[in-house]
Scaffold this motif. Structure first.
Motif, short mmCIF file in Angstrom:
data_model
loop_
_atom_site.label_atom_id
_atom_site.label_comp_id
_atom_site.label_asym_id
_atom_site.label_seq_id
_atom_site.Cartn_x
_atom_site.Cartn_y
_atom_site.Cartn_z
N PRO A 1 18.75 59.17 98.72
CA PRO A 1 18.98 58.93 97.19
C PRO A 1 20.00 59.29 96.97
CG PRO A 1 16.52 59.10 97.78
CD PRO A 1 17.24 59.54 98.28
N GLY A 2 21.42 58.88 96.07
CA GLY A 2 22.24 59.79 95.76
C GLY A 2 22.97 60.29 97.36
N LYS B 1 28.92 60.06 98.96
CA LYS B 1 30.83 60.84 98.16
C LYS B 1 31.53 59.22 98.59
CE LYS B 1 31.73 63.70 102.77
NZ LYS B 1 31.36 65.32 102.91
N SER C 1 26.95 59.90 90.47
CA SER C 1 25.79 60.18 89.44
C SER C 1 25.19 59.27 90.45
CB SER C 1 26.15 59.41 88.23
OG SER C 1 26.18 57.99 88.51
N PRO C 2 24.00 59.86 90.64
CA PRO C 2 22.79 59.23 90.71
C PRO C 2 22.42 57.61 90.73
CG PRO C 2 21.63 61.90 90.54
CD PRO C 2 23.22 61.40 90.01
N GLN C 3 22.44 57.45 89.52
CA GLN C 3 22.43 55.82 89.33
C GLN C 3 23.67 55.26 89.67
OE1 GLN C 3 23.13 58.40 86.99
NE2 GLN C 3 20.44 58.67 86.12
N ASP C 4 24.89 56.00 90.07
CA ASP C 4 25.62 54.85 90.36
C ASP C 4 25.39 54.83 91.68
OD1 ASP C 4 27.38 53.90 88.13
OD2 ASP C 4 28.11 56.09 88.14
N ALA C 5 25.34 55.78 92.38
CA ALA C 5 24.71 55.96 94.25
C ALA C 5 24.46 54.72 94.25
CB ALA C 5 24.74 57.21 94.74
N GLN C 6 23.01 54.48 93.90
CA GLN C 6 22.47 53.34 94.55
C GLN C 6 22.80 51.83 94.49
OE1 GLN C 6 19.28 53.87 91.20
NE2 GLN C 6 18.33 55.16 91.80
N SER D 1 31.87 63.05 94.03
CA SER D 1 30.15 62.75 93.68
C SER D 1 29.84 61.77 92.82
CB SER D 1 29.12 64.07 93.58
OG SER D 1 29.67 65.02 94.58
#
Length: 320
Positions: free
Chosen positions: A227-228, A231, A297-302, A295
């Motif tokens: 998750p996340g 890039k 954020s983990p939230q946006d990467a989802q 990179s």
């Protein structure tokens, strides 16, 4: 009319002098996959996951054939048991019956010594009275000495039997047992490598082999995506390069992603992707583009997917 036309031209000229927002810089989403492989070769006998499946760390992924490795473990276990038994046997000394036989031989030798000492005493008394010859006395003395030497020999043998093997022999047996245990650990490790589990919690992005196929050593069988672990990759013209350094914040957007989101620049390529063949003029400087990775954020990467086109719209902040 002339005055109105002049006013319109003035407005257009003023608008032309205003700074224009930079055009969007195109890029795409790239994933950093974890390609899981086994260090040993073998036929794929079990594949426990499917594409798109979520797996937790430690979950089984696949199994390669391991009959040979399992047999090697059994063989190594038997060798360890054999060597450890030999160590105990050498440290313990001879068996109980062997010790009893040695003790009996010693008792017989002591009895023979007692008899020869009694005979020697009698022959000496007779010699003093003149009833026996010197030769008889000498023979009795020799028998007594031989029996005494025999007793000392049997006593030494009994001590040796009780002590066990020599120190060097026991040390060699201990070293052999240690080598057998090390070989067992190697066999167990090889067997464990045939059953591969997930190193991290991730999504199965792809499976590269089917059950029954031969897998070479080190060939990835399952591709995982954490998750996340995504890039953004852009190609930036050289006139914006000074603003995009590691640590800079940029704003990007993509189709279906909703509102624009921020990302942090992690890497800027040290060399241009396209270099003009002659000299650096204002015109050909536009051909210089540098790869930039950022990179989210983990939230946006989802909400991103590998290969998804993205656009860099704004440089939020830059590192001074």
């Amino acid at each position: 009319m002339k005055r109105g036309a002049l006013a319109s031209l003035a407005v257009l000229a003023l608008a032309a002098c205003q700074p224009r927002p930079p055009a969007a810089i195109n890029g795409y989403v790239e994933a950093e996959f974890i390609r899981v492989a086994a260090p040993l070769a073998g036929r794929l006998v079990a594949l426990s996951v499917q594409r798109g499946q979520q797996v937790a760390a430690g979950a089984p992924l696949f199994v390669l054939e391991h009959d040979s490795e399992a047999a090697a473990v059994s063989e190594s276990q038997a060798r360890v048991a054999q060597s450890e038994a030999q160590v105990r046997d050498l440290a313990r000394g001879q068996r109980r019956d062997e010790l009893a036989a040695a003790q009996a031989a010693l008792d017989a030798g002591r009895a023979a010594l007692a008899q020869s000492e009694s005979d020697l005493k009698r022959e000496r008394e007779l010699a003093q009275s003149g009833f026996t010859s010197g030769a008889t006395l000498t023979a009795a003395l020799a028998r007594r000495n031989a029996d005494a030497a025999r007793v000392r020999q049997l006593e030494a043998q009994l001590r040796t039997a009780r002590q066990g093997a020599r120190e060097d022999t026991q040390a060699a047996a201990l070293a052999q047992a240690a080598a057998a245990r090390a070989a067992l650990e190697q066999s167990r490790w090889r067997l464990a490598q045939k059953s591969v589990t997930a190193p991290v919690t991730a999504r199965v992005e792809d499976t590269l082999y089917r059950v029954g196929e031969w897998v070479n050593a080190g060939s990835p069988v399952v591709s995982l995506l954490e998750p996340g672990a995504l890039k953004l990759r852009f190609f930036v013209p050289e006139n914006l390069l000074a603003q995009l350094q590691p640590g800079s914040a940029v704003q990007a957007e993509c189709d279906g992603c909703g509102a624009p989101f921020s990302a942090t620049v992690r890497r800027v390529a040290s060399e241009a992707e396209f270099t003009p063949p002659v000299i650096y003029s204002k015109e050909n400087r536009q051909r210089l583009v540098f790869m930039v990775e950022a990179s989210p954020s983990p939230q946006d990467a989802q909400k991103l997917r590998p290969g998804l086109p993205v656009q860099l719209r704004q440089i939020v902040s830059s590192v001074k």
